[in-house]
Motif scaffolding. Structure first.
Motif, PDB file in Angstrom:
ATOM      1  N   LEU A 120       0.833  -1.209   0.000  1.00  0.00           N
ATOM      2  CA  LEU A 120       0.000   0.000   0.000  1.00  0.00           C
ATOM      3  C   LEU A 120       0.868   1.260   0.000  1.00  0.00           C
ATOM      4  O   LEU A 120       0.564   2.236  -0.690  1.00  0.00           O
ATOM      5  CB  LEU A 120      -0.929   0.001   1.215  1.00  0.00           C
ATOM      6  CG  LEU A 120      -2.094  -0.990   1.116  1.00  0.00           C
ATOM      7  CD1 LEU A 120      -2.751  -1.178   2.469  1.00  0.00           C
ATOM      8  CD2 LEU A 120      -3.123  -0.529   0.091  1.00  0.00           C
ATOM      9  N   GLN A 121       1.955   1.199   0.751  1.00  0.00           N
ATOM     10  CA  GLN A 121       2.880   2.343   0.790  1.00  0.00           C
ATOM     11  C   GLN A 121       3.413   2.646  -0.612  1.00  0.00           C
ATOM     12  O   GLN A 121       3.579   3.799  -0.986  1.00  0.00           O
ATOM     13  CB  GLN A 121       4.034   2.028   1.750  1.00  0.00           C
ATOM     14  CG  GLN A 121       5.052   3.143   1.936  1.00  0.00           C
ATOM     15  CD  GLN A 121       4.479   4.357   2.651  1.00  0.00           C
ATOM     16  OE1 GLN A 121       3.823   4.238   3.680  1.00  0.00           O
ATOM     17  NE2 GLN A 121       4.698   5.541   2.082  1.00  0.00           N
ATOM     18  N   ALA A 122       3.637   1.559  -1.385  1.00  0.00           N
ATOM     19  CA  ALA A 122       4.174   1.724  -2.737  1.00  0.00           C
ATOM     20  C   ALA A 122       3.209   2.491  -3.642  1.00  0.00           C
ATOM     21  O   ALA A 122       3.605   3.016  -4.677  1.00  0.00           O
ATOM     22  CB  ALA A 122       4.472   0.355  -3.343  1.00  0.00           C
ATOM     23  N   ARG A 123       1.939   2.538  -3.250  1.00  0.00           N
ATOM     24  CA  ARG A 123       0.940   3.230  -4.071  1.00  0.00           C
ATOM     25  C   ARG A 123       0.782   4.698  -3.680  1.00  0.00           C
ATOM     26  O   ARG A 123       0.023   5.426  -4.307  1.00  0.00           O
ATOM     27  CB  ARG A 123      -0.405   2.498  -3.946  1.00  0.00           C
ATOM     28  CG  ARG A 123      -0.398   1.185  -4.741  1.00  0.00           C
ATOM     29  CD  ARG A 123      -1.463   0.221  -4.269  1.00  0.00           C
ATOM     30  NE  ARG A 123      -1.599  -0.903  -5.182  1.00  0.00           N
ATOM     31  CZ  ARG A 123      -0.787  -1.968  -5.216  1.00  0.00           C
ATOM     32  NH1 ARG A 123       0.227  -2.041  -4.398  1.00  0.00           N
ATOM     33  NH2 ARG A 123      -0.986  -2.947  -6.086  1.00  0.00           N
ATOM     34  N   LEU A 124       1.480   5.101  -2.628  1.00  0.00           N
ATOM     35  CA  LEU A 124       1.386   6.491  -2.188  1.00  0.00           C
ATOM     36  C   LEU A 124       2.480   7.326  -2.851  1.00  0.00           C
ATOM     37  O   LEU A 124       3.481   6.791  -3.321  1.00  0.00           O
ATOM     38  CB  LEU A 124       1.540   6.576  -0.665  1.00  0.00           C
ATOM     39  CG  LEU A 124       0.492   5.829   0.158  1.00  0.00           C
ATOM     40  CD1 LEU A 124       0.776   5.986   1.643  1.00  0.00           C
ATOM     41  CD2 LEU A 124      -0.915   6.319  -0.168  1.00  0.00           C
ATOM     42  N   ALA A 125       2.254   8.615  -2.849  1.00  0.00           N
ATOM     43  CA  ALA A 125       3.246   9.517  -3.428  1.00  0.00           C
ATOM     44  C   ALA A 125       4.481   9.544  -2.531  1.00  0.00           C
ATOM     45  O   ALA A 125       4.421   9.226  -1.342  1.00  0.00           O
ATOM     46  CB  ALA A 125       2.654  10.916  -3.556  1.00  0.00           C
ATOM     47  N   GLU A 126       5.610   9.893  -3.124  1.00  0.00           N
ATOM     48  CA  GLU A 126       6.884  10.037  -2.407  1.00  0.00           C
ATOM     49  C   GLU A 126       6.687  10.940  -1.181  1.00  0.00           C
ATOM     50  O   GLU A 126       6.119  12.023  -1.284  1.00  0.00           O
ATOM     51  CB  GLU A 126       7.910  10.653  -3.373  1.00  0.00           C
ATOM     52  CG  GLU A 126       9.315  10.730  -2.830  1.00  0.00           C
ATOM     53  CD  GLU A 126      10.061   9.401  -2.943  1.00  0.00           C
ATOM     54  OE1 GLU A 126       9.818   8.678  -3.910  1.00  0.00           O
ATOM     55  OE2 GLU A 126      10.865   9.113  -2.033  1.00  0.00           O
ATOM     56  N   GLY A 127       7.134  10.466  -0.038  1.00  0.00           N
ATOM     57  CA  GLY A 127       7.050  11.301   1.159  1.00  0.00           C
ATOM     58  C   GLY A 127       5.743  11.161   1.922  1.00  0.00           C
ATOM     59  O   GLY A 127       5.627  11.619   3.050  1.00  0.00           O
ATOM     60  N   GLU A 128       4.755  10.524   1.301  1.00  0.00           N
ATOM     61  CA  GLU A 128       3.467  10.352   1.974  1.00  0.00           C
ATOM     62  C   GLU A 128       3.508   9.073   2.816  1.00  0.00           C
ATOM     63  O   GLU A 128       4.023   8.053   2.362  1.00  0.00           O
ATOM     64  CB  GLU A 128       2.367  10.251   0.911  1.00  0.00           C
ATOM     65  CG  GLU A 128       0.982  10.600   1.421  1.00  0.00           C
ATOM     66  CD  GLU A 128      -0.062  10.468   0.296  1.00  0.00           C
ATOM     67  OE1 GLU A 128      -1.185  10.081   0.600  1.00  0.00           O
ATOM     68  OE2 GLU A 128       0.287  10.728  -0.872  1.00  0.00           O
ATOM     69  N   GLU A 129       3.005   9.138   4.029  1.00  0.00           N
ATOM     70  CA  GLU A 129       3.055   7.974   4.913  1.00  0.00           C
ATOM     71  C   GLU A 129       1.668   7.359   5.094  1.00  0.00           C
ATOM     72  O   GLU A 129       0.675   8.066   5.242  1.00  0.00           O
ATOM     73  CB  GLU A 129       3.603   8.377   6.286  1.00  0.00           C
ATOM     74  CG  GLU A 129       5.126   8.409   6.374  1.00  0.00           C
ATOM     75  CD  GLU A 129       5.792   7.037   6.219  1.00  0.00           C
ATOM     76  OE1 GLU A 129       5.230   6.043   6.728  1.00  0.00           O
ATOM     77  OE2 GLU A 129       6.855   6.972   5.579  1.00  0.00           O
ATOM     78  N   LEU A 130       1.642   6.042   5.089  1.00  0.00           N
ATOM     79  CA  LEU A 130       0.390   5.327   5.294  1.00  0.00           C
ATOM     80  C   LEU A 130      -0.135   5.577   6.717  1.00  0.00           C
ATOM     81  O   LEU A 130       0.635   5.559   7.672  1.00  0.00           O
ATOM     82  CB  LEU A 130       0.665   3.831   5.112  1.00  0.00           C
ATOM     83  CG  LEU A 130      -0.534   2.910   4.937  1.00  0.00           C
ATOM     84  CD1 LEU A 130      -1.203   3.178   3.600  1.00  0.00           C
ATOM     85  CD2 LEU A 130      -0.073   1.458   5.001  1.00  0.00           C
ATOM     86  N   ASP A 131      -1.418   5.811   6.818  1.00  0.00           N
ATOM     87  CA  ASP A 131      -2.048   6.002   8.129  1.00  0.00           C
ATOM     88  C   ASP A 131      -2.211   4.622   8.782  1.00  0.00           C
ATOM     89  O   ASP A 131      -3.058   3.825   8.373  1.00  0.00           O
ATOM     90  CB  ASP A 131      -3.407   6.700   7.923  1.00  0.00           C
ATOM     91  CG  ASP A 131      -4.170   6.880   9.240  1.00  0.00           C
ATOM     92  OD1 ASP A 131      -3.813   6.223  10.243  1.00  0.00           O
ATOM     93  OD2 ASP A 131      -5.123   7.667   9.240  1.00  0.00           O
TER      94      ASP A 131
END
Lengths: 447, 260
Positions: free
Chosen positions: B105-116
């Motif tokens: 899921l983290q891989a689907r977020l933008a650079e620098g964005e952290e999974l909640d």
């Protein structure tokens, strides 16, 4: 003929003049035996040759890169806490000591109740005054059997300060005692030391962290830093010690770390060594199982990348019947890194019912990396169970594809698989918070 | 509305051609089943679309929303919205399901964005409950020592968490007993909806009793040779694959069929 010229490669930076300056800087309260041991050690250091091409204890090790020249002994440096990188954060430490370039720069005192029960988390310099007899008995008192006699002598000659940890009979310290040994890097020579004494039925978790900031210049571009550390671990009757040594020196450091563990009757020591930093890092670990029921669990996790070389030499000596040792060293090799594992299990003639295990597993992530393994047994008793083995494997392409098919990048997938490989080792560490801190430290080698 | 278009696809393993010109278009909300005898190229098709390095696409194209994915790495295809439910999911010792899914899921977020993390666990537990997976499984290593049924449920759990646009389900029913089959099918049916297109690959008709397809295709010798609705699956069940083979032998090889 014992005179040594100032520029001799056998002494390098650590000349008689440098040693004289170190001795002169010792405090006035330093007892005579302390100074005398240092003098003997320096003479021994100067006299012993550098490891030669035919030394069996240095098989597969690079010897031409073992330079002792160009470093500044820590006595000359004015240490401050400012340079200490906070790469390892351990929450809920019971007490903490931070040394930079061999000088205490900060401390977190023990809770009052533990101090009142006689627990000591202090420095060697303090112990010279408060516990001279214990220090004399346990400090560097065990034999050096794994090839680094010269570097052990160098350490003994130049060690300035370090941690002195004493847990008295029956006292349990639940949360980690954290000792940070930092080097400001850039040509500095440091001699970290940690001495841990657990008396009868005592329990403690001790973490040694060896940290220095990575140099901005590429590995090998300059002389780099030098670290020559040692520790003495002593677990008395029925004591239980968990010891973690997390080594994350800068990638241009030449490092020696010499470990001695003594395990007494029914005592148990678990040591976990994390090898991450250094240009060339040699780790020697000696476990002596001295009385029935003694158990030593020796664990290590190494991430070897770039052109790093890790050299691990271990010795499990069973000196009494019904003793147990269990060694598991796992290395992940990337890039053009090299590792050498050489382990020996020795079972003395009367150490019947010994149960000894030794395993070295290497995960090869690069075709240019090289892992050497030299497992060995020397058994003189006839009723024992001893097993050893070494394996090398590669990342399974099916596992890699599986992770990638979930959207995970190949680099991150490899990292996950390396962590998966290490988990068998890390999982043995009972302390959950510590486990997570170590994972984060390992991750610094991937980002 | 998304589409996955397979256009005249040819796939080879070690220069041996396995898929020999297959065309098929799947749209969001549709469930297609590909049935066929063993060794006919069904699994090859799904792995090739997912980007498995052992499979070479020698001709044709695969387009996701009109854009070819063949230049993309497997992880890029996955992030673009493809999901392969494996016939034989890999065991990954030492990597927990929680960490694995988190990384995905983290891989689907933008650079620098952290999974909640809190929201993540809440959703994970909800999906696990739906699939009747014990919550203790979050700390277990991915598929390590799992039974056949546990592995397949774990695949559906991943699918539920990653919310793909298109799922390629390779023999999802294999190795399942009737209870496990029901749980897995209920899970898939719960995920069915306008946002998801499914390509189910199966040897047996029984899965299609639980997950009722909109379209059924028969694959033989690397091509789709017959297409129809769910009744085709029943007919196949009754008459066997030999019926298709005989039909093919009687006529000239049927052209590949595209479903509009």
């Amino acid at each position: 003929m014992s005179s040594t010229s100032l520029s001799s490669p056998a002494v390098g930076t650590f000349t008689p003049e440098a040693f004289a300056a170190h001795l002169a800087a010792q405090p006035a309260h330093a007892p005579a035996w302390w100074l005398e041991r240092k003098r003997t050690a320096h003479a021994r250091f100067a006299e012993l040759p550098m490891p030669g091409p035919t030394d069996e204890g240095w098989r597969f090790s690079s010897r031409e890169t073992l330079t002792l020249a160009g470093f500044v002994p820590s006595t000359a440096s004015a240490a401050t806490g400012a340079a200490v990188p906070l790469l390892l954060s351990v929450e809920q430490a019971t007490a903490a000591l931070t040394f930079c370039d061999g000088r205490l720069v900060s401390r977190q005192a023990l809770p009052a109740d533990l101090a009142a029960r006689g627990v000591v988390v202090g420095t060697l310099q303090e112990a010279l005054r408060s516990h001279p007899e214990l220090l004399r008995e346990h400090f560097l008192s065990q034999p050096q059997k794994l090839g680094s006699e010269k570097f052990a002598a160098l350490h003994a000659a130049f060690v300035n300060d370090g941690a002195f940890i004493l847990v008295p009979k029956g006292v349990e310290v639940r949360d980690p005692i954290v000792v940070t040994h930092a080097s400001s890097g850039a040509g500095t020579a440091v001699f970290p030391h940690t001495l841990v004494i657990l008396e009868e039925q005592a329990r403690a978790i001790v973490v040694d962290a060896f940290l220095s900031p990575d140099a901005p210049t590429p590995v090998g571009a300059r002389a780099g830093a030098f670290a020559c550390g040692a520790n003495d671990l002593y677990a008395g009757h029925g004591a239980q010690l968990t010891y973690v040594a997390a080594q994350r020196w800068s990638l241009d450091t030449l490092s020696f770390q010499l470990n001695s563990t003594v395990v007494r009757r029914d005592a148990r020591v678990q040591s976990l060594n994390l090898h991450l930093g250094g240009r060339q890092a040699r780790h020697e670990s000696l476990s002596q199982l001295q009385a029935p029921g003694a158990f030593s669990e020796m664990l290590a996790v190494t991430v070897a990348g770039d052109t790093q070389e890790f050299d691990q030499r271990t010795l499990q000596i069973h000196q009494a019947p019904h003793t147990k040792s269990d060694l598991l060293y796992k290395n992940a090799l990337l890039d053009r890194a090299r590792t050498t594992f050489s382990g020996l299990i020795v079972v003395d003639p009367d150490a019947q019912k010994t149960d000894a295990y030794q395993s070295n597993r290497n995960l090869m992530l690069s075709d240019d990396a090289e892992a050497n393994s030299l497992p060995g047994l020397e058994i003189q008793a006839n009723d024992v169970r001893c097993t050893h083995g070494a394996t090398s494997s590669r990342i399974d392409p099916q596992q890699l594809f599986y992770l990638e098919a979930r959207g995970i990048s190949p680099a991150k997938a490899r990292e996950l698989l390396v962590f998966g490989f290490f988990e068998e080792v890390l999982d043995r560490l009972q302390h959950e918070g510590l486990h997570e801190s170590l994972r984060q430290l390992i991750a610094t080698r991937f980002h | 509305m998304s589409s996955l278009e397979i256009r005249d696809l040819h796939v080879a393993i070690d220069s041996k051609e396995i898929v020999k010109g297959l065309s098929l278009t799947i749209r969001s909300g549709e469930v297609h089943a590909i049935m066929g005898p063993n060794g006919t190229g069904k699994s090859t098709l799904s792995k090739a679309i997912a980007g498995h390095p052992d499979y070479t696409i020698t001709q044709g194209d695969v387009l996701l929303d009109g854009k070819s994915i063949l230049e993309q790495e497997p992880d890029e295809r996955a992030r673009a919205g493809l999901f392969l439910a494996f016939q034989y999911p890999s065991e990954i010792p030492g990597v927990s399901i929680a960490n694995f899914l988190r990384a995905a899921l983290q891989a689907r977020l933008a650079e620098g964005e952290e999974l909640d993390a809190t929201a993540y666990y809440k959703r994970l537990y909800q999906k696990m409950d739906m699939l009747k997976i014990d919550r203790k499984f979050t700390s277990r290593s991915v598929n390590d020592g799992f039974s056949g049924g546990e592995k397949k449920r774990c695949e559906i759990l991943q699918m539920a968490m990653l919310e793909p646009k298109f799922a390629l389900m390779d023999e999802t029913d294999s190795g399942l007993d009737i209870d496990a089959l029901r749980i897995v099918s209920d899970g898939v049916n719960a995920l069915r909806g306008p946002g998801l297109g499914i390509l189910m690959i199966t040897h047996y008709q029984r899965l299609l009793n639980h997950i009722v397809p909109d379209y059924v295709h028969v694959m033989y010798d690397g091509r789709i040779v017959k297409s129809g609705d769910k009744t085709l699956a029943l007919e196949l069940e009754r008459r066997g694959y030999d019926w298709v083979k005989q039909e093919l032998a009687a006529a000239a090889p049927a052209p590949a069929t595209t479903h509009a």
